[in-house]
Design a protein around this motif. Sequence first.
Motif, PDB file in Angstrom:
ATOM      1  N   CYS A 123      26.888  14.031   9.151  1.00 18.80           N
ATOM      2  CA  CYS A 123      27.051  15.453   9.477  1.00 18.80           C
ATOM      3  C   CYS A 123      27.281  16.236   8.184  1.00 18.80           C
ATOM      4  O   CYS A 123      27.701  15.665   7.177  1.00 18.80           O
ATOM      5  CB  CYS A 123      28.298  15.691  10.317  1.00 18.80           C
ATOM      6  SG  CYS A 123      28.418  14.702  11.792  1.00 18.80           S
ATOM      7  N   GLU A 124      27.069  17.536   8.261  1.00 18.43           N
ATOM      8  CA  GLU A 124      27.616  18.431   7.244  1.00 18.43           C
ATOM      9  C   GLU A 124      29.042  18.776   7.683  1.00 18.43           C
ATOM     10  O   GLU A 124      29.377  18.676   8.860  1.00 18.43           O
ATOM     11  CB  GLU A 124      26.765  19.702   7.126  1.00 18.43           C
ATOM     12  CG  GLU A 124      25.358  19.440   6.626  1.00 18.43           C
ATOM     13  CD  GLU A 124      25.350  18.659   5.307  1.00 18.43           C
ATOM     14  OE1 GLU A 124      26.132  19.028   4.385  1.00 18.43           O
ATOM     15  OE2 GLU A 124      24.607  17.674   5.210  1.00 18.43           O
ATOM     16  N   SER A 136      27.742  21.701  12.614  1.00 23.22           N
ATOM     17  CA  SER A 136      27.083  20.424  12.369  1.00 23.22           C
ATOM     18  C   SER A 136      27.824  19.287  13.071  1.00 23.22           C
ATOM     19  O   SER A 136      27.210  18.469  13.786  1.00 23.22           O
ATOM     20  CB  SER A 136      26.997  20.156  10.859  1.00 23.22           C
ATOM     21  OG  SER A 136      26.431  18.888  10.637  1.00 23.22           O
ATOM     22  N   ILE A 137      29.126  19.229  12.918  1.00 19.31           N
ATOM     23  CA  ILE A 137      29.882  18.147  13.573  1.00 19.31           C
ATOM     24  C   ILE A 137      29.743  18.289  15.087  1.00 19.31           C
ATOM     25  O   ILE A 137      29.517  17.300  15.802  1.00 19.31           O
ATOM     26  CB  ILE A 137      31.365  18.164  13.126  1.00 19.31           C
ATOM     27  CG1 ILE A 137      31.459  17.846  11.628  1.00 19.31           C
ATOM     28  CG2 ILE A 137      32.194  17.164  13.946  1.00 19.31           C
ATOM     29  CD1 ILE A 137      32.833  18.068  11.018  1.00 19.31           C
ATOM     30  N   ARG A 171      26.022  17.274  16.101  1.00 17.18           N
ATOM     31  CA  ARG A 171      25.673  15.864  15.819  1.00 17.18           C
ATOM     32  C   ARG A 171      26.486  14.890  16.674  1.00 17.18           C
ATOM     33  O   ARG A 171      25.962  13.873  17.139  1.00 17.18           O
ATOM     34  CB  ARG A 171      25.876  15.576  14.323  1.00 17.18           C
ATOM     35  CG  ARG A 171      24.920  16.376  13.416  1.00 17.18           C
ATOM     36  CD  ARG A 171      23.684  15.585  13.127  1.00 17.18           C
ATOM     37  NE  ARG A 171      22.615  16.351  12.565  1.00 17.18           N
ATOM     38  CZ  ARG A 171      22.188  16.300  11.297  1.00 17.18           C
ATOM     39  NH1 ARG A 171      22.818  15.542  10.422  1.00 17.18           N
ATOM     40  NH2 ARG A 171      21.136  17.000  10.914  1.00 17.18           N
ATOM     41  N   ARG A 228      30.431  11.586   4.697  1.00 20.71           N
ATOM     42  CA  ARG A 228      30.233  12.478   5.856  1.00 20.71           C
ATOM     43  C   ARG A 228      29.668  11.747   7.087  1.00 20.71           C
ATOM     44  O   ARG A 228      28.642  12.131   7.628  1.00 20.71           O
ATOM     45  CB  ARG A 228      29.327  13.658   5.475  1.00 20.71           C
ATOM     46  CG  ARG A 228      29.966  14.578   4.433  1.00 20.71           C
ATOM     47  CD  ARG A 228      29.107  15.777   4.139  1.00 20.71           C
ATOM     48  NE  ARG A 228      27.793  15.427   3.638  1.00 20.71           N
ATOM     49  CZ  ARG A 228      27.531  15.087   2.375  1.00 20.71           C
ATOM     50  NH1 ARG A 228      28.522  15.055   1.487  1.00 20.71           N
ATOM     51  NH2 ARG A 228      26.312  14.792   2.017  1.00 20.71           N
ATOM     52  N   HIS A 276      20.475  10.377  11.830  1.00 20.33           N
ATOM     53  CA  HIS A 276      20.540  11.364  10.736  1.00 20.33           C
ATOM     54  C   HIS A 276      21.055  10.780   9.422  1.00 20.33           C
ATOM     55  O   HIS A 276      21.921  11.363   8.779  1.00 20.33           O
ATOM     56  CB  HIS A 276      21.397  12.571  11.164  1.00 20.33           C
ATOM     57  CG  HIS A 276      20.810  13.311  12.315  1.00 20.33           C
ATOM     58  ND1 HIS A 276      19.618  13.985  12.225  1.00 20.33           N
ATOM     59  CD2 HIS A 276      21.228  13.454  13.598  1.00 20.33           C
ATOM     60  CE1 HIS A 276      19.336  14.524  13.406  1.00 20.33           C
ATOM     61  NE2 HIS A 276      20.286  14.211  14.248  1.00 20.33           N
TER      62      HIS A 276
END
Length: 126
Positions: free
Chosen positions: A16-17, A22-23, A26, A90, A110
């Motif tokens: 993730c970013e 993002s979190i 994802r 991450r 990812h």
Amino acid sequence: MNTSDRLYAVRGAVCCENTVESIGSRVSELYSLLLAQNSVSECDIVSVQFTMTADLDALNPATALRKAGMASSVPLFAAAEPFIRGGMPRVVRILLTYYGSRAGSPVYLHGAEKLRPDLIGASAGV
Ligand SMILES: C=C(O[C@@H]1C=C(C(=O)O)C=C[C@H]1O)C(=O)O
């Protein structure tokens, strides 16, 4: 759940970013895919455990699922992944424990696929 079902656990991980968006997206994607790919219903889940690397601090993954309207009656637990020099940054990891009729297939997404190259092509049991 059928009387012949037994307890299984299956792994997942996603990169993730470090943002809420993002979190949130994802973790929801990973959890949804783990359930869909393994034909697991939320009523068959015993618990879901997460770890996060220390560089992710924008959103708790358990909160991410609840905000997305998922896992409302599933026991969730989040913890810090141990820091290992040279480890992948991450990453959110999931350990899903459930009752079912067969061992699950792990889901790595990812970029997290690189954590377990040995699983490529493997179908179940980790
Ligand atoms: C390789 C991974 O990262 C680490 C190593 C693990 C393993 O060797 O089974 C499990 C969790 C992580 O602490 C992974 O998440 O799969």
